[in-house]
Design an enzyme around this catalytic site. Structure first.
Site, PDB file in Angstrom:
ATOM      1  N   HIS A   1      -3.265   7.494   1.738  1.00  0.00           N
ATOM      2  CA  HIS A   1      -3.641   6.153   1.295  1.00  0.00           C
ATOM      3  C   HIS A   1      -5.062   5.891   1.782  1.00  0.00           C
ATOM      4  O   HIS A   1      -5.384   6.107   2.949  1.00  0.00           O
ATOM      5  CB  HIS A   1      -2.674   5.122   1.876  1.00  0.00           C
ATOM      6  CG  HIS A   1      -3.133   3.711   1.717  1.00  0.00           C
ATOM      7  ND1 HIS A   1      -3.602   3.214   0.521  1.00  0.00           N
ATOM      8  CD2 HIS A   1      -3.208   2.686   2.600  1.00  0.00           C
ATOM      9  CE1 HIS A   1      -3.930   1.935   0.684  1.00  0.00           C
ATOM     10  NE2 HIS A   1      -3.710   1.605   1.936  1.00  0.00           N
TER      11      HIS A   1
ATOM     12  N   CYS B   1       0.810  -1.221   0.000  1.00  0.00           N
ATOM     13  CA  CYS B   1       0.000   0.000   0.000  1.00  0.00           C
ATOM     14  C   CYS B   1       0.846   1.275   0.000  1.00  0.00           C
ATOM     15  O   CYS B   1       0.363   2.338  -0.378  1.00  0.00           O
ATOM     16  CB  CYS B   1      -0.955   0.001   1.194  1.00  0.00           C
ATOM     17  SG  CYS B   1      -2.147  -1.358   1.155  1.00  0.00           S
TER      18      CYS B   1
ATOM     19  N   ASN C   1      -9.981  -0.012  -0.554  1.00  0.00           N
ATOM     20  CA  ASN C   1      -8.522   0.049  -0.472  1.00  0.00           C
ATOM     21  C   ASN C   1      -7.951  -0.545  -1.760  1.00  0.00           C
ATOM     22  O   ASN C   1      -8.013  -1.751  -1.973  1.00  0.00           O
ATOM     23  CB  ASN C   1      -8.039  -0.736   0.755  1.00  0.00           C
ATOM     24  CG  ASN C   1      -6.534  -0.670   0.949  1.00  0.00           C
ATOM     25  OD1 ASN C   1      -5.796  -0.294   0.054  1.00  0.00           O
ATOM     26  ND2 ASN C   1      -6.080  -1.060   2.122  1.00  0.00           N
TER      27      ASN C   1
END
Length: 323
Positions: free
Chosen positions: A250, A114, A280
């Site tokens: 993020h 990520c 996500n």
């Protein structure tokens, strides 16, 4: 004069299939309310059968090139952040290079889960500052739906697929924080935390594996480490949260986004949030949010933007950009 890596264009692509929270109610013990209350996610996009990470990356890259008014052969390099490349090798970056019809330069992948786009952006900045490249296409692209355990309600509802792209070009600045371009970066990792977020398979284990996560532990580390890395980057150039026009974090979890903004002293009306629509998307989440933020009219030229991310490894970092 000081050389800066300046943003020239952004773009993104999302697969056509939209999956609302309600779809999961048919297969696992969950609900729309449960997912929203714990993550802020309302829907996400899943790649179609046969649609690969490089396919998504090519679409996002074309959008960024159009935004910048450039052609593929105007680029010197492509850096792709992904944990879900099409093949073990070649890299997704070289496949995107071929898909764009780019016949010069070089391309490679970066894998920091990520946090991948922050790592890729920092590497691209280094290529420009060192003189190795003048224009670099930086892409975050993922098909995390391929590594979900569809019986694990704590993870399978959180992730989505997508791609975002950004083009950097070297330009001379005055050496002040008013310069456009990347002003500061900060990268970190600590492999002792690998067991709280990982995939239980890989090439040398002989299986593809599924994503595994200790959600409470990830949450605990995320807010502290994201705020810390953002402060570190800002301190390097003598700035603070008060100077920030936009945080583009993020997009993992709305509670993490809110907690980090609060710790940085930045109100939520100065935070670009897309997690409700995309879930996500790992390394794709920041470039997706940057592109959407520009599209919405939030991010404008001259704005001071802070991006920060944390992912498996653990790996985390931040980049400060004058848009």
């Amino acid at each position: 004069m000081t050389l800066r890596a300046v943003v020239k264009g952004v773009g993104h692509y999302l697969p056509e299939r939209v999956v609302p929270n309600s779809e999961f109610e048919e297969t696992i013990d969950t609900s729309d309310e449960w997912i929203r209350s714990r993550s802020g996610i309302e829907r996400r996009h899943f790649a179609a059968e046969g649609q690969t990470t490089s396919d998504l990356g090519i679409r996002a890259a074309k959008a960024a090139l159009a935004d910048a008014g450039l052609e593929p052969d105007d680029l010197d390099a492509i850096v792709v952040a992904t944990s879900t490349a099409d093949f073990t090798f070649p890299s997704a970056a070289t496949m995107i290079q071929s898909g764009l019809g780019m016949t010069r330069g070089f391309a490679f992948d970066v894998q920091a889960v990520c946090a991948g786009f922050v790592f890729a952006l920092t590497n691209a900045n280094g290529l420009i500052l060192s003189g190795q490249a003048k224009r670099v296409l930086v892409i975050g692209a993922e098909t995390f739906s391929r590594i979900m355990d569809w019986e694990d309600r704590g993870t399978c509802v959180l992730f989505g697929d997508g791609a975002g792209a950004l083009i950097l070009e070297g330009e001379e600045g005055n050496g002040t924080t008013d310069d456009r371009g990347i002003l500061a970066t900060d990268l970190n990792s600590d492999g002792t935390y690998r067991d709280i977020l990982y995939v239980d398979g890989g090439v040398s284990t002989g299986t593809t594996g599924h994503l595994r996560m200790q959600g409470k532990e990830v949450f605990r580390h995320a807010i502290e480490k994201l705020a810390q890395t953002a402060h570190t980057s800002l301190e390097k150039i003598g700035l603070s949260g008060d100077d920030v026009d936009w945080i583009v974090p993020h997009q993992a979890n709305l509670r993490i986004i809110k907690g980090t903004a609060q710790k940085m002293g930045v109100p939520m009306d100065r935070v670009v949030v897309t997690v409700q629509d995309h879930g996500n998307t790992s390394a794709a989440s920041i470039p997706l949010a940057l592109s959407v933020g520009k599209e919405r009219g939030q991010i404008k030229q001259g704005d001071l933007v802070v991006t920060e991310a944390i992912g498996g490894g653990l790996a985390w970092g931040s980049v400060v950009i004058r848009w």
